[in-house]
Enzyme design. Structure first.
Site, PDB file in Angstrom:
ATOM      1  N   TRP A 358      71.715  -1.353 -42.003  1.00  0.00           N
ATOM      2  CA  TRP A 358      70.949  -2.545 -42.402  1.00  0.00           C
ATOM      3  C   TRP A 358      71.790  -3.809 -42.354  1.00  0.00           C
ATOM      4  O   TRP A 358      71.338  -4.869 -42.798  1.00  0.00           O
ATOM      5  CB  TRP A 358      70.371  -2.359 -43.806  1.00  0.00           C
ATOM      6  CG  TRP A 358      71.387  -2.433 -44.935  1.00  0.00           C
ATOM      7  CD1 TRP A 358      72.669  -1.980 -44.929  1.00  0.00           C
ATOM      8  CD2 TRP A 358      71.186  -3.014 -46.224  1.00  0.00           C
ATOM      9  NE1 TRP A 358      73.290  -2.224 -46.131  1.00  0.00           N
ATOM     10  CE2 TRP A 358      72.397  -2.845 -46.955  1.00  0.00           C
ATOM     11  CE3 TRP A 358      70.112  -3.622 -46.850  1.00  0.00           C
ATOM     12  CZ2 TRP A 358      72.546  -3.292 -48.271  1.00  0.00           C
ATOM     13  CZ3 TRP A 358      70.264  -4.065 -48.156  1.00  0.00           C
ATOM     14  CH2 TRP A 358      71.469  -3.899 -48.858  1.00  0.00           C
ATOM     15  N   GLU A 497      73.304   2.967 -53.675  1.00  0.00           N
ATOM     16  CA  GLU A 497      73.855   4.176 -53.042  1.00  0.00           C
ATOM     17  C   GLU A 497      74.555   5.144 -53.995  1.00  0.00           C
ATOM     18  O   GLU A 497      74.787   6.283 -53.623  1.00  0.00           O
ATOM     19  CB  GLU A 497      74.818   3.824 -51.898  1.00  0.00           C
ATOM     20  CG  GLU A 497      74.123   3.248 -50.683  1.00  0.00           C
ATOM     21  CD  GLU A 497      75.028   3.159 -49.473  1.00  0.00           C
ATOM     22  OE1 GLU A 497      76.266   3.026 -49.650  1.00  0.00           O
ATOM     23  OE2 GLU A 497      74.507   3.226 -48.354  1.00  0.00           O
ATOM     24  N   LYS A 618      77.445   0.826 -56.846  1.00  0.00           N
ATOM     25  CA  LYS A 618      78.429   0.648 -55.782  1.00  0.00           C
ATOM     26  C   LYS A 618      78.423  -0.791 -55.282  1.00  0.00           C
ATOM     27  O   LYS A 618      79.469  -1.375 -54.991  1.00  0.00           O
ATOM     28  CB  LYS A 618      78.118   1.604 -54.629  1.00  0.00           C
ATOM     29  CG  LYS A 618      78.995   1.444 -53.402  1.00  0.00           C
ATOM     30  CD  LYS A 618      78.537   2.391 -52.299  1.00  0.00           C
ATOM     31  CE  LYS A 618      79.332   2.175 -51.012  1.00  0.00           C
ATOM     32  NZ  LYS A 618      78.872   3.046 -49.928  1.00  0.00           N
TER      33      LYS A 618
END
Length: 801
Positions: A358, A497, A618
Site C-alpha cells: 500500500w 499489523e 507497530k
C-alpha cells in the site's frame, strides 16, 4: 557536506551491503546495487540486478507444508570487471593494503564513482578509479569506466570482464531456507571480437533475458592491442584481456552493457536486441553526456529548493535529494509504458520479494503534483489486475474486486503463508492478507490522482470501474448489526499489523477496525460521486457492464452513512472494537531490557507472548485518517456517518495513540510527523529527521541492506511538499495554508495542478504562487478564506500571519 553527494571514506566490510543499497543505480526499467565490480555475493557484498516487474515463483517444503513464493529475481550479474598483475591475484580490497578509499554517489548526475589507492603483497602500488551509470535516457543500457595507474611498477596486467548467470536469490537471510535458484542457462558466447552475450530463462515464468557486454581498452602506450581470450561456461562468460603497462601510465577500460527480456516492446528476440544495442552504443563519455542531460531534466521537474537556518543541517538536504533520486530510479518516465507497480523496497534488493503493498499512498502524492503521467501508468498496473481482484473476491465469498495485500506479477495474493521470526527462529502463520484496507488505499489513490489531474479520460475508462468494483466489495463484506443499528466489517486487520486476532481467540481478524470502516464508507460515497461525474453515455455503459442498478447504488449511499465506528474514553476513536479491553503495555521495562523496541511483535513472540494482548501499535492506524484527510474533509465524513467531530478530536487521538506506538515501520514516523506538523512543530521536526535517517543510518538494524524503504523516502519528501506548504487538493480547488518549521527559512518548488505549472515559494511571512505560461486553463486557489483564479503568466502573494 555537499547537498548532492553521498560520500564514503574508507573501506568498511560491515557497511558494504548498506552502501550497496544506498548507492543503487537504476532507471525505472532495471536497477543494479552499488556493489564493487570485483565483488561476489558473500557476507560482505551482494551484487544484485533487478528488472522492474521481473518475478518468478518457486515452491519449498517448510515445516511439513509446501509453500509457493513469488520473488523479484536477481538477474545475471553484469558488473564483473577486475584485474591482476601477471601471475598475481585478482584484486580484492580485503587482500591488499588500502592506502586510500573513496566512494561517491553523485546524486545530481546519477553517477557512482570510486577511487582506491592500494599496495598488494608484492609491493606494487596502484590507483584505480571507476565510474558507473545505469542510463536514464536509454533504459536498456548501463556502463562502467575503469582507469588504472600503476604507480611504482611496470609489467603485464590482465583484465577480466564477465557476465555471470551463476546467481541465486540470497540477499535476505530469513529467506535462505526457501528455494532460490530462479534462472536456467540458454546460451553464452561471443557476439563479436569485443563483445560477449549471455541468455538465461526464469524457470517458472519463462521470461527469457539477454545481456550483452562490449569491453574496450584505451591508453596503452606501446600501441599494442590487448590479447583477448574467452572463458565460457553454460551460465558464465568472460573476456580475459592481457596487455603491457608502464609505470605511471593510465589504462582505461570501458564496459557497456545492454539488458533485454522477452517481455519488452518493439523487439524481435531479446538476445538479438541486446547484441545490436551494444554494437550501436556510444562510448562511455557519450553515454555519460546524454545520461546527465536526462537527469538535469528530471531535477527541473522534481527538485526542492530549501534554505535552512542551521548550516549543519545541510545533510537533511542531501538526504531529501537522495530520497527523490531513489524514487526516480524506481519509477521514472520509462515507467509510464511498463506494466509495473511500486515495490515497497524499490528495485534495490530482495526484501519483501519485490512485492507491491500500500506504499503507493505515500508515493503517489509527490508524483501527482510533479509528473502525474507516472501515477497514471502505475494505476493502470492495478487496472490490468482487476480481473484477478474480482476472482479473489468471488473465491472469498464477496462481490466486486478484492485486491491483495501483496501483489506481484498477475495480481494474485502473494502474502506469505508462513513467516520467520528471526528472534525465535520459528516459522509462524502469516495473517497479513487480512489487511483489506489496501483496497481503500487503491481507491484513494485513484481519486487523488483525478483531483490533481482532472484526467477525465482515465476516470471514465479505468478509474471509475475500479472505484465501483472496490465499493461493491466493501458493501459485500459489511453486514448489518441489529443491536448497533449500524453496518460493521469483521475478520480484518488494520494498518497497525501487530493485532491479527483477539487474545485467546481461535479465529483470525478483528471486528470493526475504525480506519477500515471509515475508509470503506468514504470509498462508497466517493464511488457514487465518481459515477455522477461521468458523461451520461459512459455512466450508462459502466452500469450495464457491471450490472449496477439504482437499488445497489442506494444501498451504498445508505451504508456510507451508517457504518459503525467504535469509540472509548473521552472521544477516542477505538482502533478496533474491544481495543479498550486490552492491557496497557509496559514500555519502560521493555525499553530498559531491549533498547529499541520497534519490532515488538518479534520480541513478544520470542518470549511466548503476543502483541494481541496489549494496547501497542507497530505504526499509525487511527492516525492514518488524519494523514489522509484534512480536518474539513474528516468533519464531512463524520457528519455523513452521524458521529460528532469536534476541534479536540484530532489532538486528543494523536496524544492517545502516539504514546502507544513502537514505530516498527519506517512509515510510522512519516505519519506521526505529518499529523503533528501544525500543532507541535518541534516534535514533528524531530520525527521528520528520524524518518529522514531511516535508510541512511539503517535505524531498523539491518533492513536497509536488503532494500530501501521507498514509502518512507517519498513520504519525507511529500512532508516538505504538502505538509509544510499546506497544499490540499479536493473540491476542485488547490488550497494553501503554509506553516514552515522553524528550521526552514525558504521553500520553493514547482508543481503541476490540472495541467497548470506553478512555482510556489514560501517564507515565514509570505506565500507566492506564480502560474507559468503553459496554455492550461485557469485554476481556483484558496489561501485560508481568500479565493482567486490564476492563469498562465499571473501570480499572487499572500501575507502569512
Amino acid at each position: 557536506m555537499p547537498a548532492w553527494s553521498l560520500v564514503y571514506e574508507g573501506f568498511n566490510p560491515e557497511e558494504e551491503k548498506l552502501r550497496e543499497a544506498l548507492c543503487t543505480l537504476g532507471n525505472g526499467y532495471f536497477a543494479t546495487r552499488g556493489a564493487a565490480t570485483e565483488s561476489v555475493a558473500n557476507e560482505v557484498h551482494y551484487p544484485g540486478t533487478y528488472l522492474a516487474g521481473g518475478y518468478n515463483r518457486l515452491k519449498t517444503e517448510i515445516s511439513g507444508r509446501v509453500v509457493e513464493n513469488e520473488d523479484l529475481v536477481n538477474l545475471p550479474n553484469w558488473l564483473p570487471l577486475t584485474f591482476r598483475p601477471e601471475e598475481g591475484e585478482w584484486f580484492c580490497p580485503g587482500d591488499v593494503e588500502i592506502l586510500s578509499y573513496r566512494q561517491e554517489l553523485d546524486i545530481r548526475r546519477g553517477l557512482l564513482q570510486r577511487e582506491i589507492r592500494f599496495e598488494d603483497e608484492g609491493g606494487r602500488r596502484s590507483v584505480v578509479r571507476q565510474r558507473r551509470l545505469v542510463h536514464m535516457r536509454h533504459p536498456h543500457l548501463a556502463a562502467i569506466e575503469m582507469t588504472m595507474i600503476p604507480e611504482n611498477w611496470s609489467g603485464k596486467v590482465e583484465f577480466r570482464s564477465a557476465l555471470d548467470g551463476r546467481v541465486i536469490n540470497d540477499g535476505v537471510a530469513r529467506y535462505r531456507r526457501l528455494n532460490s535458484r530462479h534462472l536456467e542457462p540458454i546460451a553464452a558466447g561471443e557476439a563479436d571480437d569485443e563483445s560477449l552475450f549471455l541468455q538465461m530463462c526464469t524457470n517458472q515464468s519463462k521470461m527469457r533475458l539477454a545481456l550483452a557486454a562490449r569491453t574496450r581498452v584505451f591508453g596503452t602506450g606501446s600501441g599494442e592491442n590487448p590479447r583477448r581470450q574467452i572463458h565460457r561456461e553454460q551460465d558464465h562468460v568472460a573476456h580475459l584481456l592481457t596487455l603491457p603497462v608502464a609505470r605511471g601510465e593510465e589504462i582505461r577500460v570501458e564496459k557497456v552493457v545492454a539488458l533485454y527480456t522477452s517481455r519488452d516492446s518493439a523487439i524481435s528476440e531479446s538476445g538479438l536486441e541486446a547484441r545490436k544495442a551494444v554494437a550501436r552504443a556510444d562510448s562511455f563519455a557519450g553515454l555519460l553526456e546524454t545520461h546527465v542531460e536526462r537527469w538535469e531534466q528530471l531535477w527541473r521537474h522534481f527538485d526542492l529548493e530549501i534554505d535552512i537556518t542551521d548550516g549543519e543541517r545541510r545533510r537533511d538536504l542531501l538526504i531529501l535529494h537522495l530520497h527523490i533520486f531513489h524514487l526516480l530510479q524506481t519509477v521514472s518516465m520509462h515507467t509510464m509504458d511498463l506494466d509495473v507497480g511500486v515495490p515497497s523496497r524499490g528495485w534495490h534488493g530482495e526484501a519483501y520479494r519485490g512485492h507491491i503493498f500500500w506504499d503507493e499512498l505515500f508515493i503517489f502524492p509527490f508524483l501527482n503534483l510533479r509528473v502525474p503521467e507516472i501515477t497514471r501508468g502505475l494505476l493502470k498496473y492495478r487496472y490490468r489486475r482487476l480481473g484477478e481482484a474480482r476472482a479473489a473476491a468471488r473465491e472469498a465469498g464477496f462481490r466486486g474486486a478484492m485486491y491483495p495485500w501483496q501483489s506481484g506479477s498477475n495480481g494474485r495474493e502473494e502474502s506469505q503463508q508462513l513467516h520467520l521470526n528471526p528472534k525465535s527462529g520459528r516459522w509462524l502463520p502469516d495473517n497479513t492478507h487480512l489487511q483489506r484496507h489496501v483496497n481503500a488505499a487503491i481507491a484513494y489513490n485513484i481519486w487523488q490522482y483525478f483531483q490533481v489531474s482532472r484526467d477525465t479520460e482515465f476516470l471514465a475508462f479505468y478509474g471509475a470501474e475500479m472505484l465501483l468494483e472496490i465499493a461493491r466489495f466493501w458493501a459485500s463484506i459489511a453486514s448489518w448489526n441489529e443491536e448497533l443499528e449500524r453496518y460493521e466489517i469483521v475478520g480484518v486487520m488494520g494498518p497497525d499489523e501487530y493485532h491479527d486476532s483477539y487474545p485467546g481467540a481461535s479465529e483470525q481478524g478483528l471486528r470493526n477496525n475504525s480506519y477500515t470502516n471509515i475508509m470503506a464508507a468514504w470509498v462508497m460515497s466517493t464511488a457514487l460521486e465518481a459515477l455522477q461525474s461521468l458523461a451520461d453515455d459512459r455512466r450508462r455503459e459502466l452500469c450495464e457492464l457491471l450490472d449496477l442498478n439504482q437499488e445497489e447504488l442506494a444501498a451504498w449511499d445508505r451504508m456510507s452513512r451508517r457504518m459503525y465506528v467504535p469509540f472509548h474514553g473521552d472521544g477516542i476513536i477505538s482502533q478496533f472494537e474491544g481495543y479498550e479491553k486490552l492491557q496497557e503495555f509496559d514500555w519502560e521495562t521493555y525499553r530498559k531490557k531491549y533498547g529499541i523496541v520497534m519490532r515488538l511483535d518479534r520480541i513478544l513472540e520470542a518470549e511466548g507472548d503476543s502483541p494481541n494482548r496489549y494496547k501497542a501499535s507497530k505504526q499509525a492506524d487511527v492516525l492514518m485518517l488524519f494523514f489522509l484527510f484534512s480536518s474539513d474533509e474528516l468533519r464531512e465524513i463524520f457528519d455523513r456517518l452521524g458521529y460528532p467531530f469536534e476541534y479536540e478530536t484530532i489532538p486528543r487521538n494523536i496524544d492517545y495513540y502516539i504514546q502507544r506506538t513502537s514505530h516498527g515501520s519506517t512509515l510510522s514516523q512519516v505519519v506521526h510527523s505529518w499529523v503533528l506538523a501544525r500543532a507541535d512543530r518541534p516534535r514533528s521536526w524531530n520525527l521528520f529527521e528520524i524518518a529522514l535517517k531511516s535508510d541512511v543510518e539503517d535505524i531498523q538494524g539491518g533492513t536497509t541492506p536488503e532494500g530501501i524503504h521507498l514509502g518512507a523516502m517519498a513520504g519525507t519528501v511529500d512532508l516538505v511538499q504538502r505538509a509544510f506548504t499546506g497544499i490540499e487538493t479536493w473540491g476542485d480547488v488547490l488550497r494553501f495554508n503554509p506553516r514552515l518549521p522553524e528550521e526552514i527559512m525558504r521553500l520553493c518548488l514547482r508543481i503541476r495542478y490540472r495541467g497548470q505549472s506553478m512555482e510556489v515559494t514560501v517564507t515565514p511571512g509570505r506565500l507566492k504562487v506564480e502560474c507559468l505560461k503553459c496554455g492550461a486553463e485557469s485554476v481556483r486557489i484558496i489561501f485560508k478564506e481568500e479565493e482567486c483564479r490564476l492563469e498562465g503568466g499571473e501570480s499572487r502573494e499572500f501575507e502569512l500571519t
